[in-house]
Design a protein around this motif. Sequence first.
Motif, PDB file in Angstrom:
ATOM      1  N   SER A  91      16.328  32.727  -7.420  1.00  0.00           N
ATOM      2  CA  SER A  91      15.426  33.018  -7.956  1.00  0.00           C
ATOM      3  C   SER A  91      15.147  32.396  -9.435  1.00  0.00           C
ATOM      4  CB  SER A  91      15.214  34.653  -8.156  1.00  0.00           C
ATOM      5  OG  SER A  91      16.336  34.796  -9.316  1.00  0.00           O
ATOM      6  N   HIS A  92      13.976  32.341  -9.846  1.00  0.00           N
ATOM      7  CA  HIS A  92      13.347  31.864 -10.944  1.00  0.00           C
ATOM      8  C   HIS A  92      12.223  32.504 -11.532  1.00  0.00           C
ATOM      9  CE1 HIS A  92      15.159  27.745 -10.018  1.00  0.00           C
ATOM     10  NE2 HIS A  92      14.868  28.016  -8.835  1.00  0.00           N
ATOM     11  N   GLY A  93      12.456  33.241 -12.529  1.00  0.00           N
ATOM     12  CA  GLY A  93      11.775  34.479 -13.073  1.00  0.00           C
ATOM     13  C   GLY A  93      11.933  35.886 -12.651  1.00  0.00           C
ATOM     14  N   TYR A  94      11.489  36.657 -13.470  1.00  0.00           N
ATOM     15  CA  TYR A  94      11.949  38.053 -13.512  1.00  0.00           C
ATOM     16  C   TYR A  94      11.047  38.543 -12.130  1.00  0.00           C
ATOM     17  CZ  TYR A  94       7.247  39.137 -15.319  1.00  0.00           C
ATOM     18  OH  TYR A  94       5.779  39.289 -15.666  1.00  0.00           O
ATOM     19  N   ALA A 113      20.481  32.865  -9.679  1.00  0.00           N
ATOM     20  CA  ALA A 113      19.160  32.938 -10.455  1.00  0.00           C
ATOM     21  C   ALA A 113      19.237  31.827 -11.522  1.00  0.00           C
ATOM     22  CB  ALA A 113      18.930  34.210 -11.009  1.00  0.00           C
ATOM     23  N   THR A 114      18.188  31.136 -11.834  1.00  0.00           N
ATOM     24  CA  THR A 114      18.113  30.604 -13.029  1.00  0.00           C
ATOM     25  C   THR A 114      17.066  31.352 -14.124  1.00  0.00           C
ATOM     26  OG1 THR A 114      18.343  28.299 -11.789  1.00  0.00           O
ATOM     27  CG2 THR A 114      17.168  28.329 -14.232  1.00  0.00           C
ATOM     28  N   ALA A 144      26.479  33.905 -10.063  1.00  0.00           N
ATOM     29  CA  ALA A 144      26.079  33.050 -11.016  1.00  0.00           C
ATOM     30  C   ALA A 144      24.711  33.263 -11.489  1.00  0.00           C
ATOM     31  CB  ALA A 144      26.282  31.698 -10.577  1.00  0.00           C
ATOM     32  N   VAL A 145      24.493  32.858 -12.959  1.00  0.00           N
ATOM     33  CA  VAL A 145      23.084  32.642 -13.346  1.00  0.00           C
ATOM     34  C   VAL A 145      23.439  31.607 -14.370  1.00  0.00           C
ATOM     35  CG1 VAL A 145      21.560  33.826 -14.859  1.00  0.00           C
ATOM     36  CG2 VAL A 145      22.819  35.321 -13.194  1.00  0.00           C
ATOM     37  N   VAL A 146      22.153  30.799 -14.081  1.00  0.00           N
ATOM     38  CA  VAL A 146      22.090  29.538 -15.015  1.00  0.00           C
ATOM     39  C   VAL A 146      21.133  29.891 -15.953  1.00  0.00           C
ATOM     40  CG1 VAL A 146      21.448  27.165 -14.836  1.00  0.00           C
ATOM     41  CG2 VAL A 146      22.505  28.235 -13.074  1.00  0.00           C
ATOM     42  N   ALA A 147      21.130  29.511 -17.277  1.00  0.00           N
ATOM     43  CA  ALA A 147      20.351  29.630 -18.371  1.00  0.00           C
ATOM     44  C   ALA A 147      19.599  28.206 -18.726  1.00  0.00           C
ATOM     45  CB  ALA A 147      20.976  30.051 -19.695  1.00  0.00           C
TER      46      ALA A 147
END
Length: 162
Positions: A91-94, A113-114, A144-147
């Motif tokens: 996912s990309h965005g809320y 997600a990013t 995992a979450v990428v910032a």
Amino acid sequence: MRVLHLLESGGLYGAERVVLNLSLAMRAAGRHEPVVGCIVQRPDEPSALHDEAVRLGLRAEKVLLRNLRLPLDAPGAARRLRALGIGLVHSHGYKATVYGSFLRGWWRVPMTATCHLWFMDRAAPLKMRAMVALEQRLYRRFPAVVAVSGEIRDVLVRAGVR
């Protein structure tokens, strides 16, 4: 494995370019097959991201997940994505994070997600603040979450996200 890059898009901006570049790199590496998933409110809704992905030779899908009809749209969207052989939702965005997580009620698929942007003015609309707060809670469950920046990473870590 097919990886669905899911996002809602109003044009070709930063997050959209990241998704396109990431999808092209994934395809070039040959390990995973990217699918660009564009959340739409109407089946005939135009999507610059969808059109650009197709122009670049990427697989792109419009995913009908209407705001006020999400509980009605989610089962059909989940069946369609499962039939495409999607093995991971990124996912990309809320909205993509919240709606993608909602889809998992009908389709058990791993998610990651990013986080592209997480700085919000206190005067932001209540609905947006609620969605971002829900996104933050959901991120805590992701493997995992990428910032996309150090600043966003720091905000995520302070919020308890791995």
